[in-house]
Design a protein around this motif. Sequence first.
Motif, PDB file in Angstrom:
ATOM      1  N   LYS A 212       3.670   4.081  -7.693  1.00  9.12           N
ATOM      2  CA  LYS A 212       4.150   2.812  -8.388  1.00  9.12           C
ATOM      3  C   LYS A 212       3.044   2.459  -9.508  1.00  9.12           C
ATOM      4  O   LYS A 212       3.313   1.673 -10.041  1.00  9.12           O
ATOM      5  CB  LYS A 212       3.966   1.591  -7.357  1.00  9.12           C
ATOM      6  N   ASP A 213       1.968   3.344  -9.588  1.00 10.87           N
ATOM      7  CA  ASP A 213       1.208   3.087 -10.747  1.00 10.87           C
ATOM      8  C   ASP A 213       0.321   1.860 -10.388  1.00 10.87           C
ATOM      9  O   ASP A 213       0.211   1.260 -11.533  1.00 10.87           O
ATOM     10  CB  ASP A 213       1.704   3.312 -12.134  1.00 10.87           C
ATOM     11  N   ILE A 214       0.178   1.524  -9.288  1.00  7.17           N
ATOM     12  CA  ILE A 214      -0.521   0.545  -8.976  1.00  7.17           C
ATOM     13  C   ILE A 214      -1.977   0.772  -8.621  1.00  7.17           C
ATOM     14  O   ILE A 214      -2.218   1.717  -7.958  1.00  7.17           O
ATOM     15  CB  ILE A 214      -0.158  -0.279  -7.865  1.00  7.17           C
ATOM     16  N   THR A 215      -3.043   0.369  -9.498  1.00  2.00           N
ATOM     17  CA  THR A 215      -4.396   0.389  -9.317  1.00  2.00           C
ATOM     18  C   THR A 215      -5.242  -0.526  -8.527  1.00  2.00           C
ATOM     19  O   THR A 215      -5.156  -1.541  -8.836  1.00  2.00           O
ATOM     20  CB  THR A 215      -5.188   0.966 -10.534  1.00  2.00           C
ATOM     21  N   LEU A 216      -5.758  -0.214  -7.405  1.00  2.00           N
ATOM     22  CA  LEU A 216      -6.661  -1.221  -6.891  1.00  2.00           C
ATOM     23  C   LEU A 216      -8.398  -0.792  -7.385  1.00  2.00           C
ATOM     24  O   LEU A 216      -8.573   0.276  -7.989  1.00  2.00           O
ATOM     25  CB  LEU A 216      -6.958  -0.899  -5.444  1.00  2.00           C
ATOM     26  N   ASP A 217      -9.081  -1.910  -7.233  1.00  2.00           N
ATOM     27  CA  ASP A 217     -10.503  -1.613  -7.924  1.00  2.00           C
ATOM     28  C   ASP A 217     -11.396  -0.648  -7.321  1.00  2.00           C
ATOM     29  O   ASP A 217     -11.946   0.327  -8.082  1.00  2.00           O
ATOM     30  CB  ASP A 217     -11.180  -3.204  -7.552  1.00  2.00           C
TER      31      ASP A 217
END
Length: 296
Positions: A212-217
């Motif tokens: 999903k190309d979701i980046t968490l810190d």
Amino acid sequence: MELKYLQTFKTIIEEGSFSRAAEKLSYTQSTITFQVQQLEQELSAPLFEKIGRRMVLTKAGEKLIPYVDEVLSSVDKMKNFTEDLSQLQGDLHVAAAETMMCYKIPAVLKKFHEQAPQARLFLRSMNCYDIRDALLKGSIDLGVFYQDIGGLGSSLTTYPIGQYPLALVASPKIRKQFPDFITPGQQLPLPFIINEPACVFRQIFEAYLKEKDITLDHTIELWSIPTIKNLVKNDMGVSYLPSFSVKKELEDGELCTIDSELDGKIITAVCGRHKNKWISPLMQLFIDLVCQYGSV
């Protein structure tokens, strides 16, 4: 060589004569004589000789005594070993995945101890890949793990325990701030709190984030599931865990789920052994119990 011939030989020594040995063993004297002759024939040496009216040991017979004692003693030990197994005694080495160890295995252990109080159970918490490898090496008797890791091959036999849904969870406050884990391309300033990299559900969620190309810190990596839950309850981040491990917190409202396209994803727990491993009564008991109570 018949064991009964050795037992007859020993009884003759203990009783002092063929006739008394026959009486003790409930044989006829001719049977005793025949068995001794058969033993002498197999050993190619006379064991008794007649001196006057008495049958006495030859030198070969005297030398045979300690060997007969050793063989019959070993047979007694084997009989006791079989009895120990039938009475559910002995050692059993089991490894389990952390979440199964924390939330599914305790009920199994209670029943196991009730039914096999004299058994010694050695437990280890391991990741699923290490459990698989330990089973293949034969360093553990049984493993409780998630078969989703794959690579089981044909050398392992597995018994299904249950299928469990996974859940993306956070505190109510964090869910209100970050309710969207579906829209691609997001950068979300909160950490992912989970255990070690070989954790199967961590791998599932990280693959989803990448897709999903979701980046968490960042990732907070811990080995304790209760500690992970405590951090998430205290607004520190999100985690992705089997639903059974957060059931109480979800019911109490301390945690809540966040929607994602992973909703409905399940993992499958199994109990495994090496296919060539002899299934002792202790092993069978544990397999039966974990398959019965692990799915609850």
